[in-house]
Design an enzyme around this catalytic site. Structure first.
Site, PDB file in Angstrom:
ATOM      1  N   HIS A 271     -23.557 -48.905 -34.896  1.00 45.02           N
ATOM      2  CA  HIS A 271     -22.688 -48.336 -35.920  1.00 45.02           C
ATOM      3  C   HIS A 271     -21.922 -49.490 -36.559  1.00 45.02           C
ATOM      4  O   HIS A 271     -21.692 -50.533 -35.940  1.00 45.02           O
ATOM      5  CB  HIS A 271     -21.721 -47.355 -35.244  1.00 45.02           C
ATOM      6  CG  HIS A 271     -20.858 -46.554 -36.165  1.00 45.02           C
ATOM      7  ND1 HIS A 271     -19.748 -47.076 -36.792  1.00 45.02           N
ATOM      8  CD2 HIS A 271     -20.927 -45.241 -36.540  1.00 45.02           C
ATOM      9  CE1 HIS A 271     -19.165 -46.128 -37.511  1.00 45.02           C
ATOM     10  NE2 HIS A 271     -19.856 -45.004 -37.390  1.00 45.02           N
ATOM     11  N   ASP A 348     -20.346 -49.261 -26.202  1.00 42.88           N
ATOM     12  CA  ASP A 348     -19.792 -48.294 -27.142  1.00 42.88           C
ATOM     13  C   ASP A 348     -20.268 -46.905 -26.731  1.00 42.88           C
ATOM     14  O   ASP A 348     -21.417 -46.535 -26.940  1.00 42.88           O
ATOM     15  CB  ASP A 348     -20.253 -48.631 -28.567  1.00 42.88           C
ATOM     16  CG  ASP A 348     -19.769 -47.634 -29.610  1.00 42.88           C
ATOM     17  OD1 ASP A 348     -19.066 -46.673 -29.242  1.00 42.88           O
ATOM     18  OD2 ASP A 348     -20.105 -47.823 -30.795  1.00 42.88           O
ATOM     19  N   GLN A 351     -20.933 -42.057 -28.700  1.00 42.24           N
ATOM     20  CA  GLN A 351     -21.966 -41.026 -28.822  1.00 42.24           C
ATOM     21  C   GLN A 351     -22.558 -40.599 -27.482  1.00 42.24           C
ATOM     22  O   GLN A 351     -23.387 -39.694 -27.444  1.00 42.24           O
ATOM     23  CB  GLN A 351     -23.088 -41.519 -29.738  1.00 42.24           C
ATOM     24  CG  GLN A 351     -22.671 -41.741 -31.174  1.00 42.24           C
ATOM     25  CD  GLN A 351     -22.294 -40.467 -31.894  1.00 42.24           C
ATOM     26  OE1 GLN A 351     -22.745 -39.382 -31.547  1.00 42.24           O
ATOM     27  NE2 GLN A 351     -21.450 -40.596 -32.909  1.00 42.24           N
ATOM     28  N   LYS A 374     -14.965 -36.926 -30.918  1.00 45.74           N
ATOM     29  CA  LYS A 374     -16.391 -36.739 -30.645  1.00 45.74           C
ATOM     30  C   LYS A 374     -16.643 -36.198 -29.245  1.00 45.74           C
ATOM     31  O   LYS A 374     -17.794 -36.070 -28.819  1.00 45.74           O
ATOM     32  CB  LYS A 374     -17.135 -38.056 -30.861  1.00 45.74           C
ATOM     33  CG  LYS A 374     -17.101 -38.463 -32.335  1.00 45.74           C
ATOM     34  CD  LYS A 374     -17.906 -39.691 -32.646  1.00 45.74           C
ATOM     35  CE  LYS A 374     -17.830 -39.984 -34.154  1.00 45.74           C
ATOM     36  NZ  LYS A 374     -18.533 -41.202 -34.537  1.00 45.74           N
ATOM     37  N   CYS A 512     -23.206 -44.575 -41.414  1.00 43.50           N
ATOM     38  CA  CYS A 512     -22.474 -45.806 -41.037  1.00 43.50           C
ATOM     39  C   CYS A 512     -23.330 -46.667 -40.111  1.00 43.50           C
ATOM     40  O   CYS A 512     -22.829 -47.274 -39.155  1.00 43.50           O
ATOM     41  CB  CYS A 512     -21.137 -45.484 -40.382  1.00 43.50           C
ATOM     42  SG  CYS A 512     -19.933 -44.794 -41.524  1.00 43.50           S
TER      43      CYS A 512
END
Length: 555
Positions: A271, A348, A351, A374, A512
């Site tokens: 991202h 990260d 997600q 999220k 993104c």
């Protein structure tokens, strides 16, 4: 025969018979009514718009709504303005005890976790949560999850009020979960409860509300620690989201440890939030940004990663799940490779954290980042996890209140982590709401969520492949709940608009993540991203709409 229109004085029309003794006449009631509304801030009777109604889904149980309080009336007592105002005030007040007014109990989350297996007397129904402001719970109410199933999607959907919304006359199907997730009632109610009963700035105050707010804020930090498996709550730093968390690491740890000629390793899947901060740092420090490529399925090339790692690599920052393709990366192997090269590893998890159980200690990550919105929590709040030994040696990123121990005009002594990295007044209420989201997901069970979503993704993948001319982008063997696709001859934005007309929400664009789409020769895709409240029926609606769109153009 036409009914004549009434004429004459309103009192005569409404009260043709004499008013019984002891009761006010119509004129007196009108005068008292006008006096009452003149005493209110609006100076006129309030007009309450009727909310739009949407029929519940067929499988839903009907809601039980408490009866409204009635105005107390004394048959023979004088009925003046004071009585009317007192009655209205009484009707608007919740029925609270003295203990409630002191500090009502915080709404709790029911335990949804039920073992898979046959029904048994040893597994009774779980009582619904009791909210102090809704009166006594129904005695017969039981757990929304049956003992024969580990995950009941229809029961879960009732926890999310927005899912009953209608868009263009159609039932909402929310397939934009990779952009943001919807919020369960327990999160919404927890935010409301905070502002009604706990709202204060935290720390240092001598009053009760500051103690309540501080307790709630720090409890949420401990809930985050438990949810991702951190060793200590001091390893949990509140930030606005994953983007700010990565920027904090780049600007604090990076400025101290990355110099000219050093290397930062990211991947093609990232991202923009995991690209731009490292570009900025590399440009500022004279370092080099290196990129791990992906294969034709969208999975990382670990062989290429090993080749790119050198003794000049200072940090490896890789996504756990690609937001554009859904690829699940081998995070544990990535961390091991980074450590063998003497580099730190940032994962990260924006997600991944809503789709699978996370244990940062088992991963071995030095940093792990996530965004609250999220993971079914509020917007504007997120978490940076960092290993204690690393955080202790990182300088502050921002200066101000809360992060200091002592300030003079000559120098400042800073707090230890996590306060060192939380300058100013934090997002207190949303941190508390995020804690409620963690609690809710633990009650559902992350393993049950992971299994349900894996089955749903497999179903959706098979069904969507039946659409003529459709190509799935990202076909790695290990994926989380993302279907990114294009259809020959159709602009992704036009597809998104057509789906929207049927109440189906997807994302169309570059997500993104322009570099990974350009790796496949694309500038945009349509992305349907799933969550545990989505259903096979919703997938069928998505596929039927796509097939109808294609058929309408002669295919």
């Amino acid at each position: 025969m036409t009914t004549p229109t009434p004429t004459g004085d309103i009192d005569a029309r409404l009260s043709p018979e004499p008013v019984p003794g002891g009761l006010p006449d119509i004129a007196t009631l009108q005068r008292w009514s006008q006096e009452f509304f003149n005493a209110t801030p609006t100076a006129s009777p309030p007009r309450m718009p009727s909310p739009p109604t949407a029929p519940a889904l067929p499988s839903y149980a009907p809601l039980t709504i408490p009866a409204a309080a009635s105005l107390p009336m004394a048959p023979s007592a004088p009925f003046g303005l004071e009585t009317l105002l007192a009655a209205a005030s009484s009707a608007m007040q919740p029925r609270l005890s003295a203990a409630d007014l002191t500090h009502p109990p915080i709404p709790t989350v029911p335990d949804y976790r039920v073992p898979i297996g046959p029904a048994s007397a040893e597994m009774p129904g779980i009582a619904a949560p009791h909210f102090y402001f809704l009166g006594e719970p129904a005695a017969a109410r039981t757990s929304p999850t049956s003992a024969r199933s580990a995950f009941d999607v229809n029961a879960v959907r009732r926890d999310f009020p927005i899912l009953s919304t209608r868009v263009h006359g159609r039932q909402l199907a929310w397939f934009d979960n990779a952009a943001t997730t919807q919020k369960p009632n327990v999160v919404i109610e927890r935010l409301t409860y905070f502002y009604r009963h706990e709202n204060s700035n935290i720390h240092r105050a001598a009053h009760e509300l500051a103690a309540r707010a501080t307790d709630a804020y720090e409890k949420a930090r401990r809930q985050a620690q438990q949810f991702i498996g951190a060793a200590s709550p001091n390893e949990i730093i509140y930030v606005r989201g994953a983007t700010e968390a990565i920027n904090l690491v780049a600007q604090s740890w990076g400025r101290k440890h990355v110099g000219a000629g050093d290397e930062i390793l990211i991947s093609h899947l990232e991202h923009h939030a995991n690209i731009v901060p490292w570009q900025m740092l590399a440009n500022e420090r004279g370092a080099k940004l290196k990129v791990v490529p992906v294969d034709a399925s969208g999975q990382l090339r670990l062989d290429e990663m090993q080749r790119l790692l050198t003794d000049r690599t200072k940090i490896v920052s890789i996504t756990h799940v690609s937001n554009a393709l859904g690829t699940v990366t081998p995070a544990r192997e990535i961390v091991d490779l980074a450590h063998r090269a003497g580099a730190l590893a940032l994962i990260d998890g924006a997600q991944s954290v809503s789709h699978m159980p996370i244990d940062v200690q088992a991963l071995g990550a030095d940093f792990f980042v996530l965004s609250g919105h999220k993971i079914f929590g509020p917007t504007g709040i997120g978490i940076l996890y960092g290993r204690s030994a690393i955080l202790e040696n990182m300088p502050p990123w921002q200066g101000g209140g809360n992060m200091i121990e002592d300030v003079t005009f000559e120098s400042t002594r800073y707090q230890g982590p996590p306060a060192r990295f939380e300058a100013g007044t934090g997002n207190i209420a949303d941190a508390v709401g995020l804690g409620a989201a963690f609690e809710y997901l633990e009650a559902l069970g992350m393993h049950a969520i992971e299994k349900y979503e894996a089955d749903l993704l497999a179903y959706a993948t098979d069904r969507i492949r039946t659409v003529p001319g459709l190509q799935i982008i990202g076909t790695a063997a290990h994926k989380a709940s993302v279907l990114s696709f294009v259809i020959d001859g159709y602009d992704p934005t036009a597809i998104g608009s057509a789906l929207n007309q049927e109440g189906i929400a997807v994302r169309a664009g570059h997500h993104c993540a322009q570099p990974i789409l350009r790796r496949f020769g694309l500038e945009a895709t349509v992305r349907a991203s799933l969550a545990f409240y989505n259903t096979c029926e919703e997938v069928d609606r998505l596929v039927a709409t796509l097939r109808q769109l294609v058929a309408s153009n002669g295919r």
